[in-house]
Design a protein around this motif. Structure first.
Motif, PDB file in Angstrom:
ATOM      1  N   LEU A 302       0.814  -1.207   0.000  1.00 44.45           N
ATOM      2  CA  LEU A 302       0.000   0.000   0.000  1.00 44.45           C
ATOM      3  C   LEU A 302       0.856   1.268   0.000  1.00 44.45           C
ATOM      4  N   PRO A 303       0.329   2.345  -0.593  1.00 41.18           N
ATOM      5  CA  PRO A 303       1.035   3.627  -0.523  1.00 41.18           C
ATOM      6  C   PRO A 303       1.224   4.076   0.927  1.00 41.18           C
ATOM      7  N   LYS A 304       2.343   4.690   1.200  1.00 43.65           N
ATOM      8  CA  LYS A 304       2.656   5.286   2.506  1.00 43.65           C
ATOM      9  C   LYS A 304       2.627   4.265   3.652  1.00 43.65           C
ATOM     10  N   SER A 305       2.757   2.988   3.341  1.00 44.06           N
ATOM     11  CA  SER A 305       2.739   1.947   4.373  1.00 44.06           C
ATOM     12  C   SER A 305       4.147   1.667   4.876  1.00 44.06           C
ATOM     13  N   THR A 306       4.237   1.062   6.067  1.00 41.56           N
ATOM     14  CA  THR A 306       5.549   0.696   6.607  1.00 41.56           C
ATOM     15  C   THR A 306       6.248  -0.318   5.711  1.00 41.56           C
ATOM     16  N   LEU A 307       5.472  -1.123   4.982  1.00 38.97           N
ATOM     17  CA  LEU A 307       6.078  -2.122   4.106  1.00 38.97           C
ATOM     18  C   LEU A 307       6.619  -1.486   2.834  1.00 38.97           C
ATOM     19  N   MET A 308       5.985  -0.423   2.363  1.00 39.81           N
ATOM     20  CA  MET A 308       6.554   0.317   1.231  1.00 39.81           C
ATOM     21  C   MET A 308       7.877   0.946   1.646  1.00 39.81           C
ATOM     22  N   MET A 309       7.966   1.388   2.889  1.00 41.86           N
ATOM     23  CA  MET A 309       9.219   1.938   3.404  1.00 41.86           C
ATOM     24  C   MET A 309      10.283   0.852   3.511  1.00 41.86           C
ATOM     25  N   LEU A 310       9.866  -0.355   3.918  1.00 42.36           N
ATOM     26  CA  LEU A 310      10.810  -1.466   4.054  1.00 42.36           C
ATOM     27  C   LEU A 310      11.438  -1.825   2.705  1.00 42.36           C
ATOM     28  N   VAL A 311      10.612  -1.998   1.664  1.00 49.61           N
ATOM     29  CA  VAL A 311      11.179  -2.387   0.369  1.00 49.61           C
ATOM     30  C   VAL A 311      12.040  -1.254  -0.200  1.00 49.61           C
ATOM     31  N   ARG A 317      14.566   4.143  -2.486  1.00 49.20           N
ATOM     32  CA  ARG A 317      13.227   4.680  -2.715  1.00 49.20           C
ATOM     33  C   ARG A 317      12.972   4.949  -4.200  1.00 49.20           C
ATOM     34  N   ASP A 318      13.909   5.597  -4.866  1.00 53.43           N
ATOM     35  CA  ASP A 318      13.694   5.927  -6.272  1.00 53.43           C
ATOM     36  C   ASP A 318      13.515   4.668  -7.112  1.00 53.43           C
ATOM     37  N   ARG A 319      14.306   3.647  -6.816  1.00 58.27           N
ATOM     38  CA  ARG A 319      14.222   2.393  -7.565  1.00 58.27           C
ATOM     39  C   ARG A 319      12.849   1.735  -7.368  1.00 58.27           C
ATOM     40  N   MET A 320      12.356   1.748  -6.132  1.00 57.08           N
ATOM     41  CA  MET A 320      11.072   1.110  -5.862  1.00 57.08           C
ATOM     42  C   MET A 320       9.907   1.925  -6.407  1.00 57.08           C
ATOM     43  N   MET A 321       9.985   3.234  -6.355  1.00 53.58           N
ATOM     44  CA  MET A 321       8.914   4.047  -6.931  1.00 53.58           C
ATOM     45  C   MET A 321       8.835   3.819  -8.442  1.00 53.58           C
ATOM     46  N   ALA A 322       9.991   3.680  -9.076  1.00 55.38           N
ATOM     47  CA  ALA A 322      10.004   3.385 -10.505  1.00 55.38           C
ATOM     48  C   ALA A 322       9.451   1.989 -10.781  1.00 55.38           C
ATOM     49  N   ALA A 323       9.791   1.031  -9.928  1.00 49.88           N
ATOM     50  CA  ALA A 323       9.288  -0.338 -10.093  1.00 49.88           C
ATOM     51  C   ALA A 323       7.769  -0.380  -9.952  1.00 49.88           C
ATOM     52  N   TYR A 324       7.228   0.367  -9.002  1.00 48.85           N
ATOM     53  CA  TYR A 324       5.782   0.382  -8.813  1.00 48.85           C
ATOM     54  C   TYR A 324       5.084   1.072  -9.981  1.00 48.85           C
ATOM     55  N   SER A 325       5.686   2.113 -10.517  1.00 47.32           N
ATOM     56  CA  SER A 325       5.120   2.754 -11.708  1.00 47.32           C
ATOM     57  C   SER A 325       5.076   1.773 -12.872  1.00 47.32           C
ATOM     58  N   HIS A 326       6.149   1.000 -13.022  1.00 47.42           N
ATOM     59  CA  HIS A 326       6.196  -0.024 -14.068  1.00 47.42           C
ATOM     60  C   HIS A 326       5.105  -1.070 -13.831  1.00 47.42           C
ATOM     61  N   ALA A 327       4.961  -1.507 -12.586  1.00 48.58           N
ATOM     62  CA  ALA A 327       3.966  -2.535 -12.268  1.00 48.58           C
ATOM     63  C   ALA A 327       2.548  -2.052 -12.566  1.00 48.58           C
ATOM     64  N   ILE A 328       2.258  -0.799 -12.249  1.00 43.60           N
ATOM     65  CA  ILE A 328       0.927  -0.255 -12.522  1.00 43.60           C
ATOM     66  C   ILE A 328       0.695  -0.153 -14.023  1.00 43.60           C
ATOM     67  N   GLU A 329       1.711   0.324 -14.750  1.00 38.30           N
ATOM     68  CA  GLU A 329       1.597   0.466 -16.205  1.00 38.30           C
ATOM     69  C   GLU A 329       1.409  -0.883 -16.885  1.00 38.30           C
ATOM     70  N   GLN A 330       2.068  -1.916 -16.350  1.00 36.07           N
ATOM     71  CA  GLN A 330       1.992  -3.254 -16.940  1.00 36.07           C
ATOM     72  C   GLN A 330       0.839  -4.089 -16.361  1.00 36.07           C
ATOM     73  N   GLU A 331       0.005  -3.453 -15.567  1.00 27.86           N
ATOM     74  CA  GLU A 331      -1.223  -4.052 -15.032  1.00 27.86           C
ATOM     75  C   GLU A 331      -0.966  -5.268 -14.146  1.00 27.86           C
ATOM     76  N   TYR A 332       0.041  -5.152 -13.294  1.00 28.50           N
ATOM     77  CA  TYR A 332       0.215  -6.157 -12.248  1.00 28.50           C
ATOM     78  C   TYR A 332      -0.934  -6.038 -11.249  1.00 28.50           C
ATOM     79  N   ARG A 333      -1.224  -7.140 -10.577  1.00 27.78           N
ATOM     80  CA  ARG A 333      -2.283  -7.184  -9.564  1.00 27.78           C
ATOM     81  C   ARG A 333      -1.643  -6.919  -8.202  1.00 27.78           C
TER      82      ARG A 333
END
Length: 348
Positions: A302-311, A317-333
């Motif tokens: 989830l956004p702003k969650s402790t687990l988003m902070m962990l990963v 942070r920049d790498r994971m934010m980019a990864a999540y943008s990719h996941a949303i664009e590629q329609e990951y569940r």
């Protein structure tokens, strides 16, 4: 750090309400350190992404039917209780809906004739429930409780018979969790056999996931957030095997943030872990130096969650934010019933 640094927009249709079948048919985004391209793979390909001698560490906790519905004796208002953490044989700490209507000393009546006394109130608003009678609390919960699905699923559909199996991992052995270690939901006998054939080792530990895992971070700064605590256990034998595998050059890959948090809580030095039995409230944010874990398989958080902070602490942070943008664009569940990711930072 500012909590809003870990925010992102997620379309509601990306939230998975059911798992895929078979479980290992889920997609998996591979995120490596540095500027390496993201890899769109599948969970069934996991054996090819790891090396012989690597160790996957699973959480063997079992989800109990910890969601209760009832009312206060002498009142008609409905209340709901989600058990969070066991205190002793008859007492559980619980988050209670309509908690303002419950006074200390009140008797609460749930389904199936199950009753409990409200004994104490914690600073986080949770309440101690002392279950009455002589039957084990687990028996009472089997009679009166339902599977505690995450709020982002429960708000969209009701719990049904499929969830009894879907929200339990194949490694579940020790009762006590009120949320599943969802990264392990992707594993099947077929996948485990392929991992074994590849020479990938497996170990288990126990962390009883509490309802606090779903609590939002209300603070504006991570320094002001009070992390919930959960009970975990790593046996001396498991610790010894993990230390030996690490010394031999194998990578320790946590399957799920719960396994990672317990491994790091029990780390006694760079590359070693000790026997552990007790509570952990470890809160991992960017800047943390990992001592035991070399990688993580986890679902999308989830956004702003402790687990988003962990990963973000593990990969940047920049790498994971980019990864999540990719996941949303590629329609990951996303989330508990969603797809997976494999995070592989540089080895220290």
């Amino acid at each position: 750090m500012r909590v809003d640094l870990f925010d992102f927009d997620l379309p509601q249709e990306r939230i998975a309400l059911r798992p895929v079948r078979p479980r290992d048919a889920a997609r998996m985004l591979v995120v490596r350190a540095g500027e390496a391209p993201f890899e769109d793979r599948g969970v069934s390909e996991l054996p090819d992404l790891l090396e012989p001698g690597d160790v996957l560490v699973f959480n063997d906790t079992r989800v109990i039917p910890a969601q209760l519905e009832g009312r206060r004796v002498g009142g008609e208002a409905k209340i709901g209780a989600t058990l969070h953490k066991r205190i002793d044989l008859r007492r559980w700490q619980a988050f209670v809906r309509n908690a303002k209507r419950v006074k200390i000393g009140d008797q609460l009546i749930f389904g199936g004739g199950v009753t409990a006394i409200a004994e104490d109130r914690f600073a986080d608003g949770s309440i101690t429930l002392m279950f009455e009678g002589d039957e084990p609390v687990e028996v009472l919960l089997d009679r009166a409780g339902t599977m505690p699905l995450p709020p982002y699923i429960a708000q969209k559909r009701g719990v049904d018979a499929r969830d009894l199996a879907d929200y339990q991992t194949m490694f579940a052995a020790k009762d006590g969790a009120v949320a599943a270690p969802t990264a392990s939901l992707h594993f099947t006998d077929t996948l485990v056999a392929a991992l074994d054939a590849r020479g990938i080792k497996r170990e288990t530990l126990t962390l009883h996931v509490g309802a606090g895992t779903f609590l939002p971070v209300k603070a504006d700064d991570t320094d002001d957030h009070a992390m919930h605590s959960e009970f975990g256990r790593i046996s001396a034998e498991t610790a010894a095997r993990l230390n030996a595998a690490k010394a031999a050059g194998g990578r320790i890959i946590a399957v799920g943030t719960t396994s990672l948090r317990l491994l790091e809580s029990a780390a006694s030095g760079a590359g070693t872990v000790r026997e552990f039995a007790g509570d952990t409230d470890i809160f991992i944010t960017p800047g943390y130096s990992f001592r035991m874990v070399d990688g993580l398989m986890t679902n999308f958080h989830l956004p702003k969650s402790t687990l988003m902070m962990l990963v973000s602490a593990l990969m940047g942070r920049d790498r994971m934010m980019a990864a999540y943008s990719h996941a949303i664009e590629q329609e990951y569940r996303f989330y508990s019933y969603g797809d997976s990711s494999l995070l592989l930072p540089e080895r220290s």
